[in-house]
Design a protein around this motif. Structure first.
Motif, PDB file in Angstrom:
ATOM      1  N   LEU A  29     -37.833  19.562 -23.614  1.00 52.79           N
ATOM      2  CA  LEU A  29     -37.067  20.813 -23.549  1.00 52.79           C
ATOM      3  C   LEU A  29     -35.558  20.581 -23.407  1.00 52.79           C
ATOM      4  O   LEU A  29     -34.795  21.533 -23.356  1.00 52.79           O
ATOM      5  N   ASN A  30     -35.161  19.319 -23.315  1.00 52.87           N
ATOM      6  CA  ASN A  30     -33.745  18.977 -23.110  1.00 52.87           C
ATOM      7  C   ASN A  30     -33.172  19.650 -21.869  1.00 52.87           C
ATOM      8  O   ASN A  30     -32.083  20.239 -21.909  1.00 52.87           O
ATOM      9  N   LEU A  31     -33.916  19.577 -20.778  1.00 57.10           N
ATOM     10  CA  LEU A  31     -33.402  20.113 -19.519  1.00 57.10           C
ATOM     11  C   LEU A  31     -32.198  19.300 -19.077  1.00 57.10           C
ATOM     12  O   LEU A  31     -31.971  18.199 -19.556  1.00 57.10           O
ATOM     13  N   GLY A  32     -31.464  19.832 -18.133  1.00 59.76           N
ATOM     14  CA  GLY A  32     -30.344  19.109 -17.550  1.00 59.76           C
ATOM     15  C   GLY A  32     -28.988  19.673 -17.912  1.00 59.76           C
ATOM     16  O   GLY A  32     -27.971  19.083 -17.568  1.00 59.76           O
ATOM     17  N   ALA A  33     -28.950  20.819 -18.584  1.00 61.68           N
ATOM     18  CA  ALA A  33     -27.658  21.410 -18.961  1.00 61.68           C
ATOM     19  C   ALA A  33     -26.837  21.783 -17.730  1.00 61.68           C
ATOM     20  O   ALA A  33     -25.619  21.608 -17.716  1.00 61.68           O
ATOM     21  N   SER A  34     -27.498  22.288 -16.697  1.00 58.09           N
ATOM     22  CA  SER A  34     -26.762  22.676 -15.498  1.00 58.09           C
ATOM     23  C   SER A  34     -26.710  21.564 -14.463  1.00 58.09           C
ATOM     24  O   SER A  34     -25.821  21.541 -13.621  1.00 58.09           O
ATOM     25  N   SER A  35     -27.669  20.623 -14.523  1.00 58.84           N
ATOM     26  CA  SER A  35     -27.699  19.491 -13.604  1.00 58.84           C
ATOM     27  C   SER A  35     -28.775  18.510 -14.062  1.00 58.84           C
ATOM     28  O   SER A  35     -29.875  18.922 -14.430  1.00 58.84           O
ATOM     29  N   LEU A  76     -48.975  25.313  -2.671  1.00 57.68           N
ATOM     30  CA  LEU A  76     -48.151  26.473  -2.305  1.00 57.68           C
ATOM     31  C   LEU A  76     -46.746  26.061  -1.888  1.00 57.68           C
ATOM     32  O   LEU A  76     -45.767  26.729  -2.237  1.00 57.68           O
ATOM     33  N   VAL A  77     -46.635  24.957  -1.170  1.00 54.83           N
ATOM     34  CA  VAL A  77     -45.307  24.449  -0.788  1.00 54.83           C
ATOM     35  C   VAL A  77     -44.506  24.089  -2.044  1.00 54.83           C
ATOM     36  O   VAL A  77     -43.309  24.385  -2.141  1.00 54.83           O
ATOM     37  N   VAL A  78     -45.165  23.467  -2.996  1.00 51.85           N
ATOM     38  CA  VAL A  78     -44.499  23.119  -4.258  1.00 51.85           C
ATOM     39  C   VAL A  78     -44.045  24.376  -4.983  1.00 51.85           C
ATOM     40  O   VAL A  78     -42.911  24.456  -5.475  1.00 51.85           O
ATOM     41  N   ALA A  79     -44.912  25.389  -5.061  1.00 49.08           N
ATOM     42  CA  ALA A  79     -44.552  26.622  -5.756  1.00 49.08           C
ATOM     43  C   ALA A  79     -43.342  27.295  -5.110  1.00 49.08           C
ATOM     44  O   ALA A  79     -42.409  27.726  -5.810  1.00 49.08           O
ATOM     45  N   VAL A  80     -43.344  27.371  -3.800  1.00 45.38           N
ATOM     46  CA  VAL A  80     -42.196  27.973  -3.096  1.00 45.38           C
ATOM     47  C   VAL A  80     -40.939  27.139  -3.333  1.00 45.38           C
ATOM     48  O   VAL A  80     -39.862  27.688  -3.590  1.00 45.38           O
ATOM     49  N   SER A  81     -41.085  25.832  -3.283  1.00 45.87           N
ATOM     50  CA  SER A  81     -39.932  24.946  -3.531  1.00 45.87           C
ATOM     51  C   SER A  81     -39.384  25.153  -4.937  1.00 45.87           C
ATOM     52  O   SER A  81     -38.163  25.223  -5.131  1.00 45.87           O
ATOM     53  N   PHE A  82     -40.277  25.255  -5.923  1.00 49.23           N
ATOM     54  CA  PHE A  82     -39.835  25.485  -7.300  1.00 49.23           C
ATOM     55  C   PHE A  82     -39.123  26.828  -7.454  1.00 49.23           C
ATOM     56  O   PHE A  82     -38.236  26.955  -8.298  1.00 49.23           O
ATOM     57  N   MET A  83     -39.494  27.809  -6.646  1.00 55.47           N
ATOM     58  CA  MET A  83     -38.790  29.107  -6.700  1.00 55.47           C
ATOM     59  C   MET A  83     -37.380  28.991  -6.124  1.00 55.47           C
ATOM     60  O   MET A  83     -36.444  29.623  -6.608  1.00 55.47           O
ATOM     61  N   ILE A  84     -37.223  28.170  -5.084  1.00 53.48           N
ATOM     62  CA  ILE A  84     -35.950  28.052  -4.370  1.00 53.48           C
ATOM     63  C   ILE A  84     -34.981  27.074  -5.035  1.00 53.48           C
ATOM     64  O   ILE A  84     -33.764  27.285  -5.021  1.00 53.48           O
ATOM     65  N   ILE A  85     -35.498  26.007  -5.632  1.00 58.09           N
ATOM     66  CA  ILE A  85     -34.657  24.935  -6.182  1.00 58.09           C
ATOM     67  C   ILE A  85     -33.540  25.434  -7.099  1.00 58.09           C
ATOM     68  O   ILE A  85     -32.391  25.005  -6.949  1.00 58.09           O
ATOM     69  N   PRO A  86     -33.803  26.334  -8.043  1.00 57.97           N
ATOM     70  CA  PRO A  86     -32.699  26.764  -8.910  1.00 57.97           C
ATOM     71  C   PRO A  86     -31.542  27.405  -8.140  1.00 57.97           C
ATOM     72  O   PRO A  86     -30.374  27.184  -8.480  1.00 57.97           O
ATOM     73  N   PHE A  87     -31.863  28.175  -7.115  1.00 55.79           N
ATOM     74  CA  PHE A  87     -30.812  28.793  -6.295  1.00 55.79           C
ATOM     75  C   PHE A  87     -30.072  27.737  -5.468  1.00 55.79           C
ATOM     76  O   PHE A  87     -28.849  27.716  -5.406  1.00 55.79           O
ATOM     77  N   ALA A  88     -30.845  26.867  -4.841  1.00 56.36           N
ATOM     78  CA  ALA A  88     -30.263  25.874  -3.935  1.00 56.36           C
ATOM     79  C   ALA A  88     -29.397  24.845  -4.662  1.00 56.36           C
ATOM     80  O   ALA A  88     -28.397  24.380  -4.117  1.00 56.36           O
ATOM     81  N   LEU A  89     -29.779  24.510  -5.894  1.00 60.56           N
ATOM     82  CA  LEU A  89     -29.061  23.462  -6.616  1.00 60.56           C
ATOM     83  C   LEU A  89     -28.194  23.996  -7.756  1.00 60.56           C
ATOM     84  O   LEU A  89     -27.614  23.212  -8.504  1.00 60.56           O
ATOM     85  N   GLY A  90     -28.133  25.310  -7.885  1.00 65.60           N
ATOM     86  CA  GLY A  90     -27.259  25.907  -8.890  1.00 65.60           C
ATOM     87  C   GLY A  90     -27.743  25.756 -10.320  1.00 65.60           C
ATOM     88  O   GLY A  90     -26.935  25.763 -11.245  1.00 65.60           O
ATOM     89  N   PHE A  91     -29.053  25.648 -10.519  1.00 70.75           N
ATOM     90  CA  PHE A  91     -29.570  25.566 -11.881  1.00 70.75           C
ATOM     91  C   PHE A  91     -29.390  26.912 -12.566  1.00 70.75           C
ATOM     92  O   PHE A  91     -29.567  27.969 -11.951  1.00 70.75           O
ATOM     93  N   THR A  92     -29.068  26.876 -13.849  1.00 68.24           N
ATOM     94  CA  THR A  92     -28.915  28.100 -14.632  1.00 68.24           C
ATOM     95  C   THR A  92     -29.677  27.945 -15.938  1.00 68.24           C
ATOM     96  O   THR A  92     -30.142  26.855 -16.285  1.00 68.24           O
ATOM     97  N   GLY A  93     -29.785  29.027 -16.662  1.00 64.66           N
ATOM     98  CA  GLY A  93     -30.391  29.000 -17.986  1.00 64.66           C
ATOM     99  C   GLY A  93     -31.795  28.442 -17.998  1.00 64.66           C
ATOM    100  O   GLY A  93     -32.619  28.758 -17.136  1.00 64.66           O
ATOM    101  N   LEU A  94     -32.050  27.590 -18.981  1.00 60.95           N
ATOM    102  CA  LEU A  94     -33.381  27.008 -19.148  1.00 60.95           C
ATOM    103  C   LEU A  94     -33.801  26.182 -17.942  1.00 60.95           C
ATOM    104  O   LEU A  94     -34.977  26.177 -17.563  1.00 60.95           O
ATOM    105  N   ASP A  95     -32.854  25.492 -17.316  1.00 62.11           N
ATOM    106  CA  ASP A  95     -33.179  24.695 -16.131  1.00 62.11           C
ATOM    107  C   ASP A  95     -33.807  25.572 -15.045  1.00 62.11           C
ATOM    108  O   ASP A  95     -34.828  25.216 -14.456  1.00 62.11           O
ATOM    109  N   ALA A  96     -33.209  26.717 -14.779  1.00 62.55           N
ATOM    110  CA  ALA A  96     -33.736  27.627 -13.755  1.00 62.55           C
ATOM    111  C   ALA A  96     -35.055  28.243 -14.211  1.00 62.55           C
ATOM    112  O   ALA A  96     -36.041  28.276 -13.448  1.00 62.55           O
TER     113      ALA A  96
END
Length: 116
Positions: A29-35, A76-96
């Motif tokens: 998917l060529n992730l990594g545009a935001s980080s 469940l911990v992983v799912a919650v972490s995956f929901m929070i990671i984009p906000f916490a690390l500033g991921f945008t677009g496809l990364d988020a």
């Protein structure tokens, strides 16, 4: 109709598939545009999914030291972490979107998984 129809065996198959997907998808998917962390968190999560699967008490396991209910708690911990990671690390677009999509899939699989 029983809503919890994903057996531990089927859940195990899904886990190994998800682990592989988490390791390969960021590159396809060529992730990594935001980080670049968007790539490597996914890859490391895939490795962790494989490790947890090898240790979970279900059919395709190696050691069976993690009870299936404990495995669902980890999911469940992983799912919650995956929901929070984009906000916490500033991921945008496809990364988020990638992390939010994966979080949703994990929530659905856990909610439909039957305990032993």
């Amino acid at each position: 109709m029983k809503l919890r129809f994903i057996t531990p065996t089927l859940h195990g198959v899904a886990d190994y598939s998800a682990g592989l997907g988490l390791m390969i998808a960021p590159f396809l998917l060529n992730l990594g545009a935001s980080s670049h962390l968007a790539i490597w968190i996914s890859v490391l999560s895939g490795v962790a999914v494989f490790a947890a699967s090898l240790l979970t008490d279900y059919r395709f396991s190696l050691l069976r030291v993690i009870p299936f209910q404990g495995h669902l708690a980890i999911d469940l911990v992983v799912a919650v972490s995956f929901m929070i990671i984009p906000f916490a690390l500033g991921f945008t677009g496809l990364d988020a979107a990638y992390y939010w999509f994966n979080a949703t899939v994990v929530f659905v699989v856990v909610s439909l998984s039957a305990s032993k």
